[in-house]
Design an enzyme around this catalytic site. Structure first.
Site, PDB file in Angstrom:
ATOM      1  N   LYS A  43      -4.815 -68.138 -30.260  1.00 53.68           N
ATOM      2  CA  LYS A  43      -6.074 -68.120 -29.534  1.00 53.68           C
ATOM      3  C   LYS A  43      -6.052 -69.146 -28.389  1.00 53.68           C
ATOM      4  CE  LYS A  43      -6.831 -64.952 -32.435  1.00 53.68           C
ATOM      5  NZ  LYS A  43      -6.790 -65.228 -33.818  1.00 53.68           N
ATOM      6  N   ARG A  92      15.466 -72.341 -38.971  1.00 54.90           N
ATOM      7  CA  ARG A  92      14.291 -72.161 -39.840  1.00 54.90           C
ATOM      8  C   ARG A  92      13.733 -73.541 -40.199  1.00 54.90           C
ATOM      9  NH1 ARG A  92      15.360 -71.950 -44.834  1.00 54.90           N
ATOM     10  NH2 ARG A  92      16.971 -70.361 -44.747  1.00 54.90           N
ATOM     11  N   TYR A 140     -13.195 -65.808 -40.894  1.00 56.25           N
ATOM     12  CA  TYR A 140     -12.362 -64.746 -40.339  1.00 56.25           C
ATOM     13  C   TYR A 140     -11.938 -63.789 -41.458  1.00 56.25           C
ATOM     14  CZ  TYR A 140      -8.219 -62.459 -38.536  1.00 56.25           C
ATOM     15  OH  TYR A 140      -7.290 -61.522 -38.193  1.00 56.25           O
ATOM     16  N   ASP A 146     -10.199 -74.969 -40.435  1.00 54.89           N
ATOM     17  CA  ASP A 146      -9.696 -74.038 -39.434  1.00 54.89           C
ATOM     18  C   ASP A 146     -10.397 -74.389 -38.116  1.00 54.89           C
ATOM     19  OD1 ASP A 146      -9.285 -71.870 -37.732  1.00 54.89           O
ATOM     20  OD2 ASP A 146      -9.290 -70.391 -39.345  1.00 54.89           O
TER      21      ASP A 146
HETATM   22  C1  LIG Z   1     -10.733 -68.365 -37.046  1.00 56.77           C
HETATM   23  C2  LIG Z   1      -9.414 -67.671 -37.274  1.00 56.77           C
HETATM   24  N1  LIG Z   1      -8.573 -68.159 -38.205  1.00 56.77           N
HETATM   25  C3  LIG Z   1      -7.383 -67.571 -38.448  1.00 56.77           C
HETATM   26  C4  LIG Z   1      -6.983 -66.441 -37.779  1.00 56.77           C
HETATM   27  C5  LIG Z   1      -5.649 -65.797 -38.091  1.00 56.77           C
HETATM   28  O1  LIG Z   1      -4.707 -66.104 -37.110  1.00 56.77           O
HETATM   29  P1  LIG Z   1      -3.528 -65.115 -36.640  1.00 56.77           P
HETATM   30  O2  LIG Z   1      -4.143 -63.869 -36.119  1.00 56.77           O
HETATM   31  O3  LIG Z   1      -2.802 -65.930 -35.609  1.00 56.77           O
HETATM   32  O4  LIG Z   1      -2.685 -64.862 -37.859  1.00 56.77           O
HETATM   33  C6  LIG Z   1      -7.824 -65.904 -36.794  1.00 56.77           C
HETATM   34  C7  LIG Z   1      -7.438 -64.674 -36.067  1.00 56.77           C
HETATM   35  O5  LIG Z   1      -8.257 -64.020 -35.434  1.00 56.77           O
HETATM   36  C8  LIG Z   1      -9.087 -66.533 -36.551  1.00 56.77           C
HETATM   37  O6  LIG Z   1      -9.947 -66.047 -35.622  1.00 56.77           O
END
Ligand SMILES: Cc1ncc(COP(=O)(O)O)c(C=O)c1O
Length: 379
Positions: free
Chosen positions: A195, A46, A98, A170
């Site tokens: 992604k 961990r 998101y 992000d």
């Molecule tokens: C721009 C963005 N940030 C964060 C996330 C969240 O990531 P995760 O699905 O890996 O938890 C996503 C998921 O689609 C996203 O498109």
């Protein structure tokens, strides 16, 4: 090292015990100690695992940071950032983000006394108006999901520094191939590694990267204390995915551009949201802070009817109707009922997520097949 060399070499070293060129999958929970506290740098998986450590070093290098930390999902990475705050602290976030990020902010952290403000971040003065002595964090997503708005990271960094606030970006949509927020003044970069970094739709993972050692200590403390880490097998898969990030991104950008212009000319299509268009409201900022415009496109249909949008997303054959983005295969989605369903209708429509909005994650297939597929389903 230049970026395209970093994707292949940064963070990874041949295994000293065998010479294996690929970092092994250290599928172990614990590590032998010669005596109490006498070990080779790893005690418990961990806290740290050699496969994860190689990946953390790789992502940190790609983002021009010094420290990387990987998590069980993008949301677990976001969770770790907000856990740095205290009750009473305030966060200013873009309003076009998101849906899952909106959900964790409002349905998890608001009840612990953290206050979130959602505002369009194109207008700096609007952001500055919301700052008060409790403001601790600016949360930026750029390009935004799904409206493809661009937020000026340098501008946000100037405000953050002026008011002594942390700036987190992000960078999921752009990836470090197109945009490196730490070089533009951000304090923390966040990724849904699920992604483009993973790139093959086979892993769910998140990451944080920073430059500052105090910030890194705090991130690692939360990563270890809350325990939302990723496993060694997933770390290996992403290490492999990253080796072709630059090649994949180049093709995502080429295909994205072709489809953006194809849609713009289509008689059934109303608006196309893609930052590469000269008439995109933030095109100049995109040109300055990104090296190309990526493979994400959103568009609406003339008449703005939900049933038309659902027909389009269900009739495609090469595109696949699915959540997520950033893999080698082209995906199509309907934000209002899928990725952004957790945002109330009035709030999502205010930011442009209307009933006929369709989002494409343009993959790296042959462009002619992608065009024919969209032409067919729009017809
Ligand atoms: C721009 C963005 N940030 C964060 C996330 C969240 O990531 P995760 O699905 O890996 O938890 C996503 C998921 O689609 C996203 O498109």
């Amino acid at each position: 090292m230049k970026f395209n060399t970093k994707t292949i070499h940064a963070g990874v070293h041949p295994d000293p015990s065998t010479g294996a060129i690929m970092t092994p999958i250290f599928q172990t929970s614990t590590y032998v100690q010669q005596g109490v506290g006498n070990h080779k740098g790893f005690e418990y998986s961990r806290t740290g695992n050699p496969t994860r450590s190689a990946l953390e070093a790789s992502i940190a290098a790609l983002e021009s940071g010094n420290y990387g930390a990987c998590f069980g999902s993008g949301l677990a990475a976001i969770d770790a950032v907000i856990k740095m705050l205290d009750p009473g602290d305030e966060v200013i976030s873009t309003n076009d983000l998101y849906g899952g990020t909106f959900r964790i902010f409002t349905s998890i952290f608001e009840k612990y006394g953290i206050k979130f403000h959602f505002t369009p971040m194109g207008d700096v003065s609007k952001v500055e108006e919301l700052i008060n002595k409790n403001t601790k964090l600016l949360w930026v997503e750029t390009p935004t999901n799904p409206m493809m708005n661009i937020i000026d990271i340098k501008e946000m960094s100037a405000i953050a520094k002026k008011h002594d606030i942390l700036l987190a970006v992000d960078n999921t949509f752009a990836t470090p191939y197109l945009q490196r927020p730490l070089e533009l003044g951000a304090d923390i970069v966040m990724h849904s590694v699920t992604k483009y970094l993973g790139g093959h739709s086979d892993v769910v993972m998140g990451a944080l990267v920073c430059k500052d050692s105090n910030l890194a200590d705090e991130i690692y403390r939360i990563q270890n204390s809350s325990g939302a880490v990723c496993g060694p097998m997933d770390s290996f898969l992403v290490l492999r995915g990253i080796k072709t990030l630059h090649l994949r991104m180049q093709r995502h950008c080429e295909n994205g551009k072709e489809l953006a212009y194809f849609l713009k000319d289509h008689n059934k299509v109303d608006q196309v949201y893609w930052p590469g268009f000269e008439d995109h409201p933030n095109h100049q900022v995109a040109k300055e802070q990104m090296s190309d415009f990526g493979g994400m496109i959103s568009f609406t249909l003339k008449g703005n009817r939900l049933e038309d949008a659902l027909k389009v997303v269900e009739k495609v054959k090469v595109f696949t109707l699915a959540e997520s983005l950033g893999g080698v295969e082209s995906l199509i989605g309907h934000p209002a009922t899928m990725t952004h369903a957790s945002i109330p209708k009035d709030i999502r429509e205010e930011s442009g997520v209307v009933d006929s909005l369709i989002r494409l994650s343009v993959g790296i297939e042959d462009i002619e097949d992608l065009k024919a597929d969209l032409a067919n389903s729009l017809a």
